[in-house]
Write an enzyme that holds these catalytic residues in place. Structure first.
Site, PDB file in Angstrom:
ATOM      1  N   TYR A   1       0.854  -1.213   0.076  1.00 26.23           N
ATOM      2  CA  TYR A   1       0.020  -0.034  -0.068  1.00 26.23           C
ATOM      3  C   TYR A   1       0.946   1.360   0.025  1.00 26.23           C
ATOM      4  O   TYR A   1       2.071   1.332   0.313  1.00 26.23           O
ATOM      5  CB  TYR A   1      -0.867   0.232   1.296  1.00 26.23           C
ATOM      6  CG  TYR A   1      -0.067   0.329   2.533  1.00 26.23           C
ATOM      7  CD1 TYR A   1      -0.345   1.661   3.153  1.00 26.23           C
ATOM      8  CD2 TYR A   1       0.038  -0.690   3.497  1.00 26.23           C
ATOM      9  CE1 TYR A   1       0.348   1.798   4.144  1.00 26.23           C
ATOM     10  CE2 TYR A   1       0.925  -0.451   4.651  1.00 26.23           C
ATOM     11  CZ  TYR A   1       0.793   0.968   5.048  1.00 26.23           C
ATOM     12  OH  TYR A   1       1.544   1.280   6.145  1.00 26.23           O
ATOM     13  N   CYS A   2       0.251   2.272  -0.103  1.00 28.76           N
ATOM     14  CA  CYS A   2       0.968   3.594  -0.246  1.00 28.76           C
ATOM     15  C   CYS A   2      -0.089   4.804   0.255  1.00 28.76           C
ATOM     16  O   CYS A   2      -0.784   4.251   0.984  1.00 28.76           O
ATOM     17  CB  CYS A   2       1.323   3.970  -1.730  1.00 28.76           C
ATOM     18  SG  CYS A   2       0.304   4.200  -2.996  1.00 28.76           S
ATOM     19  N   ARG A   3      -0.105   5.886  -0.248  1.00 31.34           N
ATOM     20  CA  ARG A   3      -0.875   6.744   0.245  1.00 31.34           C
ATOM     21  C   ARG A   3      -2.292   6.877  -0.451  1.00 31.34           C
ATOM     22  O   ARG A   3      -3.269   7.090   0.304  1.00 31.34           O
ATOM     23  CB  ARG A   3      -0.454   8.437   0.012  1.00 31.34           C
ATOM     24  CG  ARG A   3      -1.267   9.534   0.824  1.00 31.34           C
ATOM     25  CD  ARG A   3      -0.648  10.912   0.722  1.00 31.34           C
ATOM     26  NE  ARG A   3      -0.156  11.367  -0.635  1.00 31.34           N
ATOM     27  CZ  ARG A   3      -1.152  11.907  -1.539  1.00 31.34           C
ATOM     28  NH1 ARG A   3      -2.261  12.164  -1.387  1.00 31.34           N
ATOM     29  NH2 ARG A   3      -0.583  12.447  -2.662  1.00 31.34           N
TER      30      ARG A   3
ATOM     31  N   ILE B   1      -3.410   3.786   1.978  1.00 29.78           N
ATOM     32  CA  ILE B   1      -3.534   3.814   3.317  1.00 29.78           C
ATOM     33  C   ILE B   1      -4.854   3.347   3.931  1.00 29.78           C
ATOM     34  O   ILE B   1      -5.090   2.166   4.800  1.00 29.78           O
ATOM     35  CB  ILE B   1      -2.750   4.294   4.181  1.00 29.78           C
ATOM     36  CG1 ILE B   1      -2.320   3.789   5.734  1.00 29.78           C
ATOM     37  CG2 ILE B   1      -3.194   5.870   4.065  1.00 29.78           C
ATOM     38  CD1 ILE B   1      -1.403   4.414   6.642  1.00 29.78           C
TER      39      ILE B   1
END
Length: 139
Positions: free
Chosen positions: A97-99, A125
């Site tokens: 995952y990331c932002r 996220i």
């Protein structure tokens, strides 16, 4: 097109094709709610299979500000990203995952190209927290 520029032109075409393939992957990955690597629906998951490694591909600063409990930080924008993931077992299950989901899609594409067989793009996220049931914590 001049004859002396054939190599540069070919390299440019390859880069454009890779970008197009990455974009296509993002569109396809975002267009489905099923996780084809495990057969589970992302909305119904709520927990992780035993042994799943959670990877946060944001910058170290973003990670320090808040990340999912137990997540490893491997920054996809780092020039050593491929080197760092090459130390991981390719057949373990991973959730990335990331932002917002852009960098995670890029990271998953890279990981799959490096032979990883069980990689799930959890998106941003907030989506990752909802699908995994993990809490956000900061350092």
């Amino acid at each position: 097109m001049r004859v002396g520029h054939n190599g540069a032109m070919a390299a440019r075409i390859v880069r454009v094709l890779l970008l197009m393939l990455t974009g296509l992957f993002v569109v396809v990955a975002c267009g489905t709610s099923d996780d084809t690597s495990t057969g589970q629906s992302g909305a119904a998951a709520g927990s992780l299979a035993p042994g799943t490694v959670v990877i946060d591909v944001r910058t170290p600063e973003e990670y320090a500000a808040g990340h999912l409990q137990g997540a490893r930080n491997i920054d996809v924008s780092s020039p050593t990203f491929v080197e760092m993931i090459s130390t991981l077992p390719t057949d373990d299950p991973y959730v990335v995952y990331c932002r917002t989901g852009n960098r995670s899609a890029q990271a998953v594409a890279i990981m799959r190209s490096q032979g990883f067989t069980d990689v799930t793009d959890a998106g941003g996220i907030d989506e990752a927290q909802a699908s995994t049931g993990l809490q956000v914590q900061s350092e």
